[in-house]
Write a protein that holds these residues in place. Structure first.
Motif, PDB file in Angstrom:
ATOM      1  N   LEU A  17       0.541  10.729   7.087  1.00 18.46           N
ATOM      2  CA  LEU A  17       0.355   9.880   7.911  1.00 18.46           C
ATOM      3  C   LEU A  17      -0.419   8.496   8.088  1.00 18.46           C
ATOM      4  O   LEU A  17       0.405   7.366   8.014  1.00 18.46           O
ATOM      5  CB  LEU A  17       1.047  10.438   9.553  1.00 18.46           C
ATOM      6  N   GLY A  18      -1.332   8.584   7.449  1.00 18.93           N
ATOM      7  CA  GLY A  18      -2.727   7.411   7.648  1.00 18.93           C
ATOM      8  C   GLY A  18      -2.012   6.593   6.293  1.00 18.93           C
ATOM      9  O   GLY A  18      -2.021   5.474   6.304  1.00 18.93           O
ATOM     10  N   ILE A  19      -1.455   7.770   5.194  1.00 20.66           N
ATOM     11  CA  ILE A  19      -1.355   6.453   4.382  1.00 20.66           C
ATOM     12  C   ILE A  19       0.328   5.955   4.494  1.00 20.66           C
ATOM     13  O   ILE A  19       0.231   4.221   4.391  1.00 20.66           O
ATOM     14  CB  ILE A  19      -0.508   7.146   3.192  1.00 20.66           C
ATOM     15  N   LEU A  20       0.912   5.982   5.043  1.00 23.47           N
ATOM     16  CA  LEU A  20       2.466   5.709   5.724  1.00 23.47           C
ATOM     17  C   LEU A  20       2.120   4.887   6.577  1.00 23.47           C
ATOM     18  O   LEU A  20       2.366   3.656   6.479  1.00 23.47           O
ATOM     19  CB  LEU A  20       3.148   6.606   6.720  1.00 23.47           C
ATOM     20  N   SER A  21       1.424   4.904   7.504  1.00 26.54           N
ATOM     21  CA  SER A  21       0.448   3.699   8.052  1.00 26.54           C
ATOM     22  C   SER A  21      -0.370   1.747   8.316  1.00 26.54           C
ATOM     23  O   SER A  21      -0.044   1.417   8.525  1.00 26.54           O
ATOM     24  CB  SER A  21      -0.058   4.367   9.440  1.00 26.54           C
ATOM     25  N   PHE A  22      -1.553   3.363   6.810  1.00 25.73           N
ATOM     26  CA  PHE A  22      -2.387   2.218   6.683  1.00 25.73           C
ATOM     27  C   PHE A  22      -2.109   1.244   5.453  1.00 25.73           C
ATOM     28  O   PHE A  22      -2.319   0.277   4.572  1.00 25.73           O
ATOM     29  CB  PHE A  22      -3.990   2.505   7.307  1.00 25.73           C
ATOM     30  N   VAL A  23      -1.290   2.159   4.538  1.00 25.51           N
ATOM     31  CA  VAL A  23      -1.330   1.720   3.232  1.00 25.51           C
ATOM     32  C   VAL A  23       0.307   0.975   3.496  1.00 25.51           C
ATOM     33  O   VAL A  23       0.776  -0.158   2.904  1.00 25.51           O
ATOM     34  CB  VAL A  23      -1.234   2.691   2.065  1.00 25.51           C
ATOM     35  N   ILE A  24       1.281   1.583   3.513  1.00 24.57           N
ATOM     36  CA  ILE A  24       2.718   1.357   3.483  1.00 24.57           C
ATOM     37  C   ILE A  24       3.034   0.375   4.502  1.00 24.57           C
ATOM     38  O   ILE A  24       3.905  -1.271   3.842  1.00 24.57           O
ATOM     39  CB  ILE A  24       4.216   2.420   3.171  1.00 24.57           C
TER      40      ILE A  24
END
Lengths: 300, 276
Positions: free
Chosen positions: B180-187
């Motif tokens: 979920l962190g990847i989704l919010s901060f990377v994607i």
């Protein structure tokens, strides 16, 4: 050491489901559960006064439906409305796209204006068209009088109510078609078009033999979208005519509303709904078959 | 390359006709708003915009609870957007990044939601809302709206994420950053335009919605603009110019934002149908 790895793998396999769980549960509660409930309700004698209770009466509502002349009117109106809005909406939208595809001065503004019908909210659109169609003071009648056609009862005569609704629908739908077709026209290679022209083909020929094959799949897709929307459309029909005069514009979807909230018969309303859903699913099925065939052709 | 002058002339004429058909109703809405009732119903509508009537229009609008309606509409639209984007991005991410059993079935279910008429589930939803105590409640309305805009948001965001190479996330995954962190901060930063498009679509789906609002909300205090405006139909106490003025105020944000993100909206709505 091996045990944690395995459980870890198992855990990883579960990650996708953890992601889809909440959105799907949401759709389950607010979309698919009501849908199932609607199916069930069509087999009961539920009334609006007591909507959470109803006794199972088998296919009684469907028998009632088949004996009701309004059902055949609604079915007929839905099919005619859907077919004609697809033909005129997709036709006008495609013509608009072809007309503004090449650059000309003021293109940006014209393009924006052409999108108005699509962008204006349904209720606001209904209000202005009600005024345009107004009997004594509306501008539509001023136009027909000026043309020597006399006054028309746009929304209150059986002959004109459905065509009048279709004019509004086409006004709303054609801009969307235009946007989709403009995108599709980008895929037509300019060189091929130019080559055909150099070879002496006239505009109509170039369109039919070069442009059309490129944009036909998109036209098919957008036709199906417009068809589904026409089956689903409620607001503008309900607000322009309320399904009248004497049921002549009451599509299946409008008929659900009238049966449920004016006749208080939720069971029968749900039976109308079931027929509407089957119709929409048929269109979706046609769409799927087309898509699959296209995918097969493209993979060859 | 020489072009046939007759052809370009007829094309010009065609464009004028098309633009008139498309633009006239909106122009007429503005023109009607700037007429007074005696002109509209007796002496005949003045077709050009009488800007001198603007102060009168504003004082008429003050008698309509347009601000309250717009506030309710804004709340409904904002709630619909927040829920649709949150759930839609998670769902879109899963469909874009994972290969798992049932993925195709989910795609089909999402496509199904685009075929179901709202009028069909309004009756059972009404019954369910009675049980859950969500009738006559703005939240209940938001929950009903999201069912239809969540799948559209998921389609748009999935499409946008498909275009992002997996390598972008790889280093974050190796660093054990939660998904979920990847989704919010990377994607999210990479798909900002599509997020904006999905937001605009959900927002104006909630903004324009009428059927659910008209069925689930009984209190006039809770009415959104769509229901308030519809209540003017067949009612003659409110001056028509005020009705048209209110309709215009209601339309302007929708038109402005639709024109702003038109291309993305089209891509989103058609991709849902194609990839099903």
């Amino acid at each position: 050491m091996s045990t944690p790895t395995i459980s870890r793998q198992r855990l990883t396999a579960l990650v996708p489901y953890a992601f889809v769980a909440v959105p799907l549960a949401y759709l389950g509660v607010f979309m698919f559960w009501p849908l199932l409930r609607q199916m069930w309700m069509s087999l009961t004698d539920t009334r609006l006064m007591n909507p959470t209770k109803g006794d199972f009466i088998g296919l009684e509502n469907y028998r009632h439906l088949l004996a009701d002349p309004q059902f055949y009117t609604s079915l007929h109106v839905t099919v005619v409305y859907t077919l004609l809005t697809v033909i005129f909406g997709v036709g006008l939208g495609t013509i608009s796209a072809l007309a503004i595809n090449r650059p000309f001065p003021g293109r940006t503004i014209v393009r924006a204006v052409l999108l108005f019908g699509w962008a204006v909210p349904n209720v606001a659109a209904t209000l202005i068209w009600l005024w345009i169609y107004n009997g004594p003071s509306g501008v539509a009648n001023e136009l027909t009088e000026w043309l020597g056609l006399g006054r028309v009862q746009w929304l209150t005569s059986i002959d004109m109510a459905l065509p009048s609704i279709m004019i509004v629908t086409v006004w709303q739908v054609a801009p969307f078609v235009m946007l989709v077709m403009l995108a599709a026209l980008q895929s037509v290679p300019d060189e091929v078009r130019e080559a055909a022209r150099v070879d002496g083909a006239d505009a109509l020929n170039v369109f039919r033999n070069v442009t059309l094959p490129y944009i036909l799949p998109t036209m098919q897709l957008v036709s199906l979208l417009v068809a589904v929307w026409s089956i689903r459309r409620f607001e503008i029909i309900y607000l322009l005519t309320g399904g009248g005069p004497i049921g002549s514009t009451s599509t299946l979807v409008v008929q659900i509303r009238l049966t449920a909230f004016e006749d208080y018969d939720l069971g029968l309303a749900s039976a109308y709904g079931a027929v509407g859903l089957v119709l929409a699913l048929l269109v979706a099925l046609v769409h799927f078959i087309f898509e699959r065939r296209r995918a097969r052709v493209m993979s060859k | 390359m020489k072009r046939n002058p007759l052809l370009s002339l007829s094309r010009g004429l065609l464009i004028v006709i098309l633009a008139t058909f498309a633009g006239f109703p909106v122009y007429w809405m503005a023109s009607t708003a700037l007429n007074v009732n005696s002109q509209l119903f007796n002496t005949g509508q003045v077709p050009w915009p009488q800007l001198g009537n603007l102060p009168e229009l504003l004082s008429e609008l003050a008698q309509v609870p347009i601000l309250r309606w717009l506030m309710n509409t804004g709340l409904i639209a904002a709630g619909t957007t927040v829920f649709s984007l949150t759930l839609g991005s998670v769902l879109g991410y899963a469909l874009s990044r994972f290969r798992f059993q049932g993925r195709g079935a989910i795609g089909f279910l999402l496509f199904m939601t685009q075929v179901i008429p709202e009028a069909l589930i309004v009756v059972p939803l009404y019954a369910i809302f009675i049980t859950l105590g969500l009738l006559n409640n703005l939240w209940g309305l938001v929950l009903a709206n999201v069912g239809f805009s969540l799948p559209v948001a998921a389609f748009i965001l999935k499409g946008a994420m498909d275009a992002i190479p997996y390598e972008v996330e790889e280093s974050a995954i190796i660093d054990n950053c939660p998904r979920l962190g990847i989704l919010s901060f990377v994607i999210f930063p990479l798909i900002a335009p599509s997020l904006a498009a999905a937001a605009v679509i959900s927002f104006f789906a909630g903004w324009n919605e009428f059927l659910f609002a008209a069925t689930f909300l009984m209190d006039r205090e809770l009415w959104p603009t769509s229901v308030g405006l519809a209540s003017f139909i067949g009612q003659y106490e409110t001056p028509l110019s005020a009705v048209m003025g209110a309709a215009l105020v209601f339309s302007i944000p929708a038109v402005a934002f639709f024109l702003l993100v038109q291309r993305k909206i089209v891509a989103g709505l058609t991709s849902g149908a194609v990839k099903g």
